[in-house]
Design an enzyme around this catalytic site. Structure first.
Site, PDB file in Angstrom:
ATOM      1  N   ASP A  69       3.941   1.876   6.301  1.00 19.79           N
ATOM      2  CA  ASP A  69       4.088   3.262   6.773  1.00 19.79           C
ATOM      3  C   ASP A  69       5.100   3.296   7.916  1.00 19.79           C
ATOM      4  O   ASP A  69       4.957   2.565   8.898  1.00 19.79           O
ATOM      5  CB  ASP A  69       2.715   3.757   7.239  1.00 19.79           C
ATOM      6  CG  ASP A  69       2.798   5.145   7.866  1.00 19.79           C
ATOM      7  OD1 ASP A  69       3.761   5.880   7.565  1.00 19.79           O
ATOM      8  OD2 ASP A  69       1.887   5.481   8.656  1.00 19.79           O
ATOM      9  N   ASN A  95       6.115   6.303   9.553  1.00 19.79           N
ATOM     10  CA  ASN A  95       6.077   7.467  10.446  1.00 19.79           C
ATOM     11  C   ASN A  95       4.681   7.798  10.975  1.00 19.79           C
ATOM     12  O   ASN A  95       4.437   8.895  11.485  1.00 19.79           O
ATOM     13  CB  ASN A  95       6.681   8.687   9.749  1.00 19.79           C
ATOM     14  CG  ASN A  95       5.873   9.069   8.515  1.00 19.79           C
ATOM     15  OD1 ASN A  95       4.996   8.307   8.092  1.00 19.79           O
ATOM     16  ND2 ASN A  95       6.141  10.216   7.950  1.00 19.79           N
ATOM     17  N   ASP A 144       1.824   8.490   9.591  1.00 19.90           N
ATOM     18  CA  ASP A 144       0.875   9.422   8.952  1.00 19.90           C
ATOM     19  C   ASP A 144      -0.181   8.687   8.137  1.00 19.90           C
ATOM     20  O   ASP A 144      -1.006   9.298   7.459  1.00 19.90           O
ATOM     21  CB  ASP A 144       1.614  10.458   8.095  1.00 19.90           C
ATOM     22  CG  ASP A 144       2.303   9.820   6.891  1.00 19.90           C
ATOM     23  OD1 ASP A 144       2.299   8.569   6.773  1.00 19.90           O
ATOM     24  OD2 ASP A 144       2.840  10.567   6.058  1.00 19.90           O
ATOM     25  N   ASP A 187       5.473   4.472   2.795  1.00 18.20           N
ATOM     26  CA  ASP A 187       6.589   5.323   2.378  1.00 18.20           C
ATOM     27  C   ASP A 187       7.850   4.491   2.127  1.00 18.20           C
ATOM     28  O   ASP A 187       7.865   3.281   2.369  1.00 18.20           O
ATOM     29  CB  ASP A 187       6.848   6.414   3.431  1.00 18.20           C
ATOM     30  CG  ASP A 187       6.866   5.840   4.842  1.00 18.20           C
ATOM     31  OD1 ASP A 187       7.617   4.879   5.066  1.00 18.20           O
ATOM     32  OD2 ASP A 187       6.104   6.337   5.714  1.00 18.20           O
ATOM     33  N   ASP A 216       8.674   2.907 -12.188  1.00 16.79           N
ATOM     34  CA  ASP A 216       7.508   3.066 -13.052  1.00 16.79           C
ATOM     35  C   ASP A 216       7.748   4.317 -13.890  1.00 16.79           C
ATOM     36  O   ASP A 216       8.065   5.379 -13.343  1.00 16.79           O
ATOM     37  CB  ASP A 216       6.252   3.235 -12.178  1.00 16.79           C
ATOM     38  CG  ASP A 216       5.019   2.631 -12.828  1.00 16.79           C
ATOM     39  OD1 ASP A 216       4.801   2.898 -14.020  1.00 16.79           O
ATOM     40  OD2 ASP A 216       4.283   1.908 -12.136  1.00 16.79           O
ATOM     41  N   ASP A 239       4.340   2.799 -18.254  1.00 14.53           N
ATOM     42  CA  ASP A 239       2.903   3.006 -18.117  1.00 14.53           C
ATOM     43  C   ASP A 239       2.239   3.296 -19.466  1.00 14.53           C
ATOM     44  O   ASP A 239       2.732   4.136 -20.229  1.00 14.53           O
ATOM     45  CB  ASP A 239       2.697   4.197 -17.171  1.00 14.53           C
ATOM     46  CG  ASP A 239       1.258   4.360 -16.724  1.00 14.53           C
ATOM     47  OD1 ASP A 239       0.745   3.469 -16.041  1.00 14.53           O
ATOM     48  OD2 ASP A 239       0.634   5.402 -17.060  1.00 14.53           O
ATOM     49  N   GLU A 295       3.457  -1.618 -20.225  1.00 18.72           N
ATOM     50  CA  GLU A 295       2.039  -1.851 -19.973  1.00 18.72           C
ATOM     51  C   GLU A 295       1.325  -1.516 -21.271  1.00 18.72           C
ATOM     52  O   GLU A 295       1.329  -0.364 -21.701  1.00 18.72           O
ATOM     53  CB  GLU A 295       1.520  -0.968 -18.835  1.00 18.72           C
ATOM     54  CG  GLU A 295       0.099  -1.354 -18.443  1.00 18.72           C
ATOM     55  CD  GLU A 295      -0.745  -0.205 -17.904  1.00 18.72           C
ATOM     56  OE1 GLU A 295      -1.736  -0.466 -17.230  1.00 18.72           O
ATOM     57  OE2 GLU A 295      -0.425   0.967 -18.191  1.00 18.72           O
ATOM     58  N   HIS A 335      -2.140  -3.109  -9.268  1.00 22.23           N
ATOM     59  CA  HIS A 335      -2.849  -2.056  -8.531  1.00 22.23           C
ATOM     60  C   HIS A 335      -4.075  -1.535  -9.271  1.00 22.23           C
ATOM     61  O   HIS A 335      -4.733  -0.630  -8.789  1.00 22.23           O
ATOM     62  CB  HIS A 335      -1.872  -0.905  -8.260  1.00 22.23           C
ATOM     63  CG  HIS A 335      -1.412  -0.284  -9.550  1.00 22.23           C
ATOM     64  ND1 HIS A 335      -0.657  -0.960 -10.482  1.00 22.23           N
ATOM     65  CD2 HIS A 335      -1.638   0.936 -10.083  1.00 22.23           C
ATOM     66  CE1 HIS A 335      -0.442  -0.186 -11.521  1.00 22.23           C
ATOM     67  NE2 HIS A 335      -1.023   0.968 -11.313  1.00 22.23           N
ATOM     68  N   ASP A 336      -4.351  -2.056 -10.449  1.00 19.91           N
ATOM     69  CA  ASP A 336      -5.490  -1.581 -11.249  1.00 19.91           C
ATOM     70  C   ASP A 336      -6.627  -2.584 -11.321  1.00 19.91           C
ATOM     71  O   ASP A 336      -7.589  -2.366 -12.059  1.00 19.91           O
ATOM     72  CB  ASP A 336      -5.047  -1.311 -12.699  1.00 19.91           C
ATOM     73  CG  ASP A 336      -4.143  -0.100 -12.822  1.00 19.91           C
ATOM     74  OD1 ASP A 336      -4.215   0.783 -11.956  1.00 19.91           O
ATOM     75  OD2 ASP A 336      -3.374  -0.044 -13.798  1.00 19.91           O
TER      76      ASP A 336
HETATM   77  O1  TEU Z   1      -3.097   2.057 -16.287  1.00 17.32           O
HETATM   78  C1  TEU Z   1      -3.690   2.190 -17.550  1.00 17.32           C
HETATM   79  C2  TEU Z   1      -5.123   1.793 -17.478  1.00 17.32           C
HETATM   80  O2  TEU Z   1      -5.962   2.481 -16.978  1.00 17.32           O
HETATM   81  C3  TEU Z   1      -5.418   0.466 -17.954  1.00 17.32           C
HETATM   82  O3  TEU Z   1      -6.117  -0.139 -16.954  1.00 17.32           O
HETATM   83  C4  TEU Z   1      -6.122   0.506 -19.284  1.00 17.32           C
HETATM   84  O4  TEU Z   1      -6.019   1.726 -19.906  1.00 17.32           O
HETATM   85  C5  TEU Z   1      -7.568   0.151 -19.148  1.00 17.32           C
HETATM   86  O5  TEU Z   1      -7.646  -1.053 -18.455  1.00 17.32           O
HETATM   87  C6  TEU Z   1      -8.192  -0.028 -20.524  1.00 17.32           C
HETATM   88  O6  TEU Z   1      -8.792  -1.247 -20.652  1.00 17.32           O
HETATM   89  C7  TEU Z   1      -1.996   2.827 -15.961  1.00 17.32           C
HETATM   90  C8  TEU Z   1      -1.738   2.705 -14.480  1.00 17.32           C
HETATM   91  O7  TEU Z   1      -1.452   1.374 -14.160  1.00 17.32           O
HETATM   92  C9  TEU Z   1      -2.910   3.256 -13.732  1.00 17.32           C
HETATM   93  O8  TEU Z   1      -2.789   3.102 -12.353  1.00 17.32           O
HETATM   94  C10 TEU Z   1      -3.035   4.720 -14.091  1.00 17.32           C
HETATM   95  O9  TEU Z   1      -4.189   5.254 -13.517  1.00 17.32           O
HETATM   96  C11 TEU Z   1      -3.091   4.935 -15.595  1.00 17.32           C
HETATM   97  O10 TEU Z   1      -2.122   4.177 -16.305  1.00 17.32           O
HETATM   98  C12 TEU Z   1      -2.798   6.367 -15.908  1.00 17.32           C
HETATM   99  O11 TEU Z   1      -1.466   6.656 -15.650  1.00 17.32           O
HETATM  100 CA    CA Z   2       4.229   7.516   6.030  1.00 16.11          CA
END
Ligand code: TEU
Ligand code: CA
Length: 620
Positions: free
Chosen positions: A98, A100, A102, A106, A175, A271, A329, A400-401
């Site tokens: 970050d 700034n 908040d 960013d 992305d 995605d 993905e 991130h998932d």
């Molecule tokens: O992720 C798709 C998602 O949710 C996968 O984890 C998958 O569908 C699931 O594991 C099924 O086993 C992408 C992004 O990476 C995620 O952050 C988003 O929330 C999602 O698409 C929707 O855009």
């Molecule tokens: Ca910020």
């Protein structure tokens, strides 16, 4: 319908499907080798399962099996490409830096940390979405594809980011989220306002919902009062699925992609790209698959009828003219489907992310269990043998998932750093392109969230409700704790300063264990996990055998030992890993040669807990 299970298993795609089902239910593949089971005919299954496997499911399987291209030969994966040599680093901008105060990361924050990425040896950044978005799903719900999210900055910041990256010899992957848009996107607002107008057919509307469920809990359909119709949303209620059947949708998307490529971005991570083609009539999904996978309808669209056509079209019209790189993905696809998506001659994607290795067979992300690395060994061994000779494999444990890998395997105690180094060795010496997720290089772990109020992710709340109804509040909370995506989304731990140096304000989500784990301390310590990553990345650059060389896995049936050779014409490297938290006997003699890297100071006759070493055994 007359084919037997054994016939289906012999078909490459059939094998992917049967394996996925067995994997998900935690059963062994050997089941198919059983004579009686192997000779069951598809047409009998309905009765044998008391109707639970319905005709619709069998038909989905048959249509997948009839893909015309599975028998053709694949060419060797030996052409040179920058993305085969590169080490990628995923930035989740909301949590990176970050600038700034908040509390939200960013673009200027990221620009200020590019030196950090250079020092680590990173070649390319995959940046999670930075487009204008109401943030129902942290930017994966896009309102305007050509605008930067105001919290992240303005277009000038983006342009500066891109030129600063290029100046340092790094590349940028954006992305690309085009399975759905936000319900606040102009296209959707128009589709609702004027169903007969130009955008009326941009999304998937139906009079009645089918039984498909959303990934974030509940039905995948939302009633749209103004149209007196339901709109499909595989993800949150505010992420509405685009109608790819509509050629204008596809043209608008490829136009937008070209717009970014003209700016000079180097490629895209696509995605949930394998979900874009939905079958005609949107038939109900199988309930039995729904139970098994946790989502109903998925077998209908995870490798939809027009997927390959759409990908080829997008590549031809948008990516190819700019020489852009793509990684898809693609949740749920197996080895053969991955080959169809990524083999060079097919001209679809360059690479894809498969996710089957992120959980042990029979487990889902929300289960509390200890991940056994032997499953990773068998997964990756199979991919090394059947996939990577033909296509370039993506290598990753985190994004991130998903929760942090160290936490899944062995989160607590002093083995954390050793284990982090073991993971680094495998990721940087197996055959494929590594993707490091921010914080992985300093061994960040899951956060011990104390209550639901501390979570931020729309998925965590949706899933909590779903689990609570069936299993009660306490169990539901524990499952969210284990599987929440927020585990990976806490702020990057830069230093011991307040909030880990991430922000001078109040961070949008709680911070982690900055006292014991931060980049500043580790950069100043030559034995740290960070320094180990930096060293391995540079070793990978100095030894082309690690990129283009063949891979040969040995000791395949020996539990806890993972050993392999990487070799090209000029050298042979040997990698040995102990996958368990106990010391184990080495198989065969201590390798001769020189140790290029190891997570222990000296070599020993036994392999110590999670020991991993890279040896160079022959130099010519
Ligand atoms: O992720 C798709 C998602 O949710 C996968 O984890 C998958 O569908 C699931 O594991 C099924 O086993 C992408 C992004 O990476 C995620 O952050 C988003 O929330 C999602 O698409 C929707 O855009
Ligand atoms: Ca910020």
């Amino acid at each position: 319908m007359n084919s037997t299970l054994r016939d289906i298993y012999r078909n490459p795609i059939g094998r992917d499907i049967l394996r996925k089902i067995l994997l998900q239910s935690g059963r062994n593949e050997k089941l198919i080798e059983n004579r009686i089971i192997g000779s069951i005919r598809l047409g009998w299954i309905r009765r044998l399962s008391f109707g639970r496997v319905d005709r619709g499911l069998l038909e989905s399987v048959i249509s997948l099996l009839n893909n015309e291209d599975t028998v053709q030969e694949y060419k060797a994966n030996n052409t040179r490409a920058w993305w085969k040599e590169a080490v990628f680093y995923q930035v989740y901008p909301r949590s990176f830096m970050d600038s700034n105060g908040d509390g939200v990361g960013d673009l200027r924050g990221l620009i200020g940390r590019l030196g950090y990425l250079s020092e680590l040896g990173i070649d390319a950044v995959w940046l999670s979405p930075v487009y204008d978005s109401p943030n129902d799903d942290n930017g994966y719900d896009i309102r305007d594809y050509r605008k930067i999210m105001s919290e992240f900055g303005i277009m000038e910041d983006f342009d500066e980011l891109l030129s600063e990256l290029h100046r340092r010899g790094m590349r940028l992957l954006m992305d690309l989220v085009v399975n759905h848009t936000s319900d606040e996107h102009e296209w959707f607002r128009e589709a609702v306002r004027d169903p007969e107008g130009n955008y009326g057919d941009y999304y998937i509307f139906r009079d009645r919902p089918n039984n498909w469920t959303s990934y974030f809990g509940g039905s995948a359909w939302r009633y749209i009062e103004e149209r007196k119709e339901y709109a499909l949303h595989l993800f949150s209620e505010k992420q509405i699925d685009l109608n790819w059947e509509n050629v204008s949708v596809r043209e608008d998307i490829s136009d937008m992609v070209r717009w970014w490529l003209k700016k000079g971005v180097d490629g895209f991570r696509l995605d949930v790209i394998n979900y874009i083609s939905k079958p005609k009539g949107l038939p109900d999904g199988s309930e039995i698959i729904g139970k098994l996978m946790g989502y109903t309808g998925v077998e209908k669209y995870f490798f939809g009828p027009k997927l390959n056509d759409y990908l080829r079209e997008l590549r031809r019209d948008a990516f190819e003219p700019y020489g852009a790189f793509t990684v898809g993905e693609t949740p749920g696809v197996g080895i053969e489907m991955m080959k169809l998506l990524t083999a060079e001659r097919r001209k679809e994607l360059d690479m894809a992310f498969s996710f089957d290795h992120l959980e042990n067979p029979g487990h889902s992300r929300f289960d509390e269990y200890r991940y056994d690395l032997n499953c990773y060994k068998s997964f990756i061994t199979e991919y090394m043998e059947k996939y990577s000779p033909y296509c370039q494999m993506s290598l990753f444990y985190e994004n991130h998932d998903n929760p942090r890998m160290i936490s899944k395997v062995d989160g607590d105690g002093k083995l954390r750093w050793i284990l982090g180094k073991l993971l680094a060795v495998m990721q940087l010496t197996l055959k494929g392109t590594p993707f490091i997720f921010q914080g992985q290089e300093i061994g960040m772990v899951n956060k011990g969230f104390r209550s639901m109020e501390e979570f931020r992710d729309v998925e965590s709340f949706g899933k909590f409700e779903e689990f609570r109804k069936v299993q009660g509040e306490e169990k539901a909370f524990r499952r969210i704790l284990a599987g929440s995506r927020d585990n990976a989304r806490i702020p990057m731990q830069w230093s011991k300063e307040p909030n880990g140096g991430f922000t001078e304000g109040i961070p949008w989500i709680g911070t982690g264990d900055i006292e014991v784990c931060n980049a500043e301390d580790q950069m100043g310590d030559k034995d740290s996990l960070w320094s180990f990553y930096r060293d391995l990345i540079s070793i990978r650059k100095d030894h082309p055998a690690l990129v283009y060389g063949d891979i040969e896995v040995t000791n395949k049936d020996k539990k806890d030992i993972f050993t392999y050779f990487r070799k090209d014409d000029s050298e042979t490297l040997f990698i040995e890993c102990n996958l368990s938290r106990e010391a184990i006997r080495r198989v065969g003699p201590v390798p001769s040669g020189r140790r290029l890297a190891s997570n222990y100071d000296e070599s020993n006759e036994d392999l110590r807990p999670y020991e991993a070493s890279v040896w160079i055994t022959r130099e010519e």
